[in-house]
Design a protein around this motif. Structure first.
Motif, PDB file in Angstrom:
ATOM      1  N   ALA A  95       0.845  -1.202   0.000  1.00 24.76           N
ATOM      2  CA  ALA A  95       0.000   0.000   0.000  1.00 24.76           C
ATOM      3  C   ALA A  95       0.875   1.244   0.000  1.00 24.76           C
ATOM      4  N   LEU A  96       0.377   2.273  -0.691  1.00 26.94           N
ATOM      5  CA  LEU A  96       1.005   3.591  -0.552  1.00 26.94           C
ATOM      6  C   LEU A  96       0.331   4.252   0.641  1.00 26.94           C
ATOM      7  N   MET A  97       1.110   4.529   1.681  1.00 23.44           N
ATOM      8  CA  MET A  97       0.540   5.137   2.869  1.00 23.44           C
ATOM      9  C   MET A  97       1.218   6.483   3.108  1.00 23.44           C
ATOM     10  N   THR A  98       0.438   7.439   3.547  1.00 17.23           N
ATOM     11  CA  THR A  98       1.010   8.759   3.784  1.00 17.23           C
ATOM     12  C   THR A  98       0.874   9.112   5.254  1.00 17.23           C
ATOM     13  N   ALA A  99       1.877   9.814   5.745  1.00 20.03           N
ATOM     14  CA  ALA A  99       1.873  10.294   7.123  1.00 20.03           C
ATOM     15  C   ALA A  99       1.900  11.812   7.089  1.00 20.03           C
ATOM     16  N   ARG A 100       0.994  12.422   7.810  1.00 21.20           N
ATOM     17  CA  ARG A 100       1.070  13.874   7.967  1.00 21.20           C
ATOM     18  C   ARG A 100       2.340  14.164   8.744  1.00 21.20           C
ATOM     19  N   ARG A 101       3.076  15.171   8.321  1.00 19.80           N
ATOM     20  CA  ARG A 101       4.307  15.477   9.047  1.00 19.80           C
ATOM     21  C   ARG A 101       3.983  16.085  10.403  1.00 19.80           C
ATOM     22  N   ALA A 102       4.928  15.940  11.330  1.00 24.32           N
ATOM     23  CA  ALA A 102       4.720  16.439  12.690  1.00 24.32           C
ATOM     24  C   ALA A 102       4.764  17.965  12.700  1.00 24.32           C
ATOM     25  N   GLY A 103       4.081  18.551  13.658  1.00 26.61           N
ATOM     26  CA  GLY A 103       4.199  19.988  13.907  1.00 26.61           C
ATOM     27  C   GLY A 103       3.563  20.854  12.845  1.00 26.61           C
ATOM     28  N   VAL A 144      19.853 -12.448   7.950  1.00 28.23           N
ATOM     29  CA  VAL A 144      18.598 -11.921   8.486  1.00 28.23           C
ATOM     30  C   VAL A 144      18.888 -10.717   9.388  1.00 28.23           C
ATOM     31  N   GLU A 145      19.938 -10.825  10.192  1.00 31.82           N
ATOM     32  CA  GLU A 145      20.307  -9.699  11.069  1.00 31.82           C
ATOM     33  C   GLU A 145      20.548  -8.424  10.254  1.00 31.82           C
ATOM     34  N   GLU A 146      21.274  -8.577   9.147  1.00 30.97           N
ATOM     35  CA  GLU A 146      21.572  -7.413   8.304  1.00 30.97           C
ATOM     36  C   GLU A 146      20.292  -6.868   7.658  1.00 30.97           C
ATOM     37  N   GLN A 147      19.387  -7.788   7.299  1.00 28.32           N
ATOM     38  CA  GLN A 147      18.125  -7.335   6.706  1.00 28.32           C
ATOM     39  C   GLN A 147      17.265  -6.616   7.745  1.00 28.32           C
ATOM     40  N   ILE A 148      17.351  -7.078   8.993  1.00 30.78           N
ATOM     41  CA  ILE A 148      16.628  -6.403  10.080  1.00 30.78           C
ATOM     42  C   ILE A 148      17.193  -4.988  10.262  1.00 30.78           C
ATOM     43  N   ASP A 149      18.523  -4.896  10.263  1.00 25.96           N
ATOM     44  CA  ASP A 149      19.159  -3.578  10.413  1.00 25.96           C
ATOM     45  C   ASP A 149      18.740  -2.646   9.281  1.00 25.96           C
ATOM     46  N   ARG A 150      18.659  -3.201   8.076  1.00 26.02           N
ATOM     47  CA  ARG A 150      18.279  -2.379   6.932  1.00 26.02           C
ATOM     48  C   ARG A 150      16.830  -1.901   7.075  1.00 26.02           C
ATOM     49  N   THR A 151      15.954  -2.806   7.503  1.00 27.09           N
ATOM     50  CA  THR A 151      14.548  -2.426   7.679  1.00 27.09           C
ATOM     51  C   THR A 151      14.431  -1.305   8.717  1.00 27.09           C
ATOM     52  N   ARG A 152      15.176  -1.463   9.813  1.00 24.11           N
ATOM     53  CA  ARG A 152      15.146  -0.428  10.857  1.00 24.11           C
ATOM     54  C   ARG A 152      15.675   0.896  10.338  1.00 24.11           C
ATOM     55  N   ALA A 153      16.754   0.820   9.533  1.00 24.64           N
ATOM     56  CA  ALA A 153      17.341   2.052   8.994  1.00 24.64           C
ATOM     57  C   ALA A 153      16.355   2.751   8.058  1.00 24.64           C
ATOM     58  N   LYS A 154      15.635   1.959   7.263  1.00 25.09           N
ATOM     59  CA  LYS A 154      14.677   2.555   6.334  1.00 25.09           C
ATOM     60  C   LYS A 154      13.489   3.160   7.081  1.00 25.09           C
ATOM     61  N   LEU A 155      13.063   2.483   8.140  1.00 26.93           N
ATOM     62  CA  LEU A 155      11.979   3.042   8.951  1.00 26.93           C
ATOM     63  C   LEU A 155      12.443   4.341   9.606  1.00 26.93           C
ATOM     64  N   SER A 156      13.671   4.327  10.088  1.00 25.17           N
ATOM     65  CA  SER A 156      14.214   5.508  10.749  1.00 25.17           C
ATOM     66  C   SER A 156      14.302   6.688   9.779  1.00 25.17           C
ATOM     67  N   ALA A 157      14.695   6.402   8.538  1.00 27.50           N
ATOM     68  CA  ALA A 157      14.781   7.474   7.531  1.00 27.50           C
ATOM     69  C   ALA A 157      13.389   8.039   7.240  1.00 27.50           C
ATOM     70  N   PHE A 158      12.382   7.154   7.225  1.00 34.35           N
ATOM     71  CA  PHE A 158      11.003   7.615   7.022  1.00 34.35           C
ATOM     72  C   PHE A 158      10.564   8.490   8.207  1.00 34.35           C
ATOM     73  N   LEU A 159      10.877   8.048   9.419  1.00 37.45           N
ATOM     74  CA  LEU A 159      10.501   8.839  10.602  1.00 37.45           C
ATOM     75  C   LEU A 159      11.214  10.193  10.607  1.00 37.45           C
ATOM     76  N   ASP A 160      12.466  10.208  10.140  1.00 38.51           N
ATOM     77  CA  ASP A 160      13.189  11.489  10.045  1.00 38.51           C
ATOM     78  C   ASP A 160      12.402  12.478   9.198  1.00 38.51           C
ATOM     79  N   LYS A 161      11.829  11.970   8.099  1.00 35.90           N
ATOM     80  CA  LYS A 161      11.078  12.864   7.200  1.00 35.90           C
ATOM     81  C   LYS A 161       9.787  13.335   7.859  1.00 35.90           C
ATOM     82  N   VAL A 162       9.149  12.435   8.623  1.00 39.04           N
ATOM     83  CA  VAL A 162       7.905  12.818   9.294  1.00 39.04           C
ATOM     84  C   VAL A 162       8.196  13.871  10.371  1.00 39.04           C
ATOM     85  N   LEU A 163       9.308  13.693  11.061  1.00 38.46           N
ATOM     86  CA  LEU A 163       9.628  14.543  12.204  1.00 38.46           C
ATOM     87  C   LEU A 163      10.368  15.822  11.805  1.00 38.46           C
ATOM     88  N   ALA A 164      10.912  15.846  10.589  1.00 35.33           N
ATOM     89  CA  ALA A 164      11.771  16.976  10.185  1.00 35.33           C
ATOM     90  C   ALA A 164      11.035  18.312  10.263  1.00 35.33           C
TER      91      ALA A 164
END
Ligand SMILES: [Zn+2]
Length: 164
Positions: A95-103, A144-164
């Motif tokens: 799904a394409l999901m959108t998050a309203r940015r913070a603030g 799998v560990e490296e794939q987990i790290d990558r998933t977390r990094a990608k989520l974190s990059a998405f959160l950075d954009k929401v919180l920026a």
């Protein structure tokens, strides 16, 4: 991630009002969630199918993001790939999901989009605990560990954009 209570989750949202966070539908079985195997808790609201939620930990704090699914009609022949966990799914499985940015940015109607597994179960796909229905995962040389790290990094990059 560590298990979270209803209170932890409701107070974690960065992009919706306190009233919305108080009312939104949480998973009923919080105590039963496979917390040890989750990089984030993600769920859809069964009563409002265009709504989804992601809650994770960041620097020891709970961070929750409310998402809206963009309506898309896709046939079974379409295949999409989740941008967080890189699992492919047919049809509307991504799904394409959108998050309203913070603030203020969010109050000005700025949002950030992400292509993500429609059931928000990325953590389980990466760990092989959930097998995509007719979809698949790439053969990768990463562990799998490296794939987990990558998933977390990608989520974190998405959160950075929401919180920026
Ligand atoms: Zn995914």
């Amino acid at each position: 991630m560590k298990a979270m209570s209803e209170q932890d989750i409701r107070t974690s949202f960065v992009n919706c009002s306190r009233g919305e966070a108080k009312r939104l539908a949480l998973p009923r079985d919080l105590a039963e969630q496979p917390w040890d195997d989750l990089d984030f808790l993600g769920w859809r609201d069964p009563g409002a199918p265009d709504r989804g939620y992601v809650v994770t930990e960041r620097g020891g704090e709970a961070v929750g993001v409310a998402l809206r699914a963009v309506a898309q009609q896709r046939g079974r022949l379409h295949r999409g790939m989740c941008s967080l966990c890189l699992t492919t799914h047919p049809g509307n499985g991504v799904a394409l999901m959108t998050a309203r940015r913070a603030g203020q940015a969010g109050r000005d109607n700025n949002s950030v989009g992400v292509y993500v597994c429609a059931d928000l179960a990325c953590s389980l796909y990466v760990r092989g605990r959930k097998i995509p229905d007719l979809g698949g995962r790439l053969e990768e040389s990463l562990t799998v560990e490296e794939q987990i790290d990558r998933t977390r990094a990608k989520l974190s990059a998405f959160l950075d954009k929401v919180l920026a």
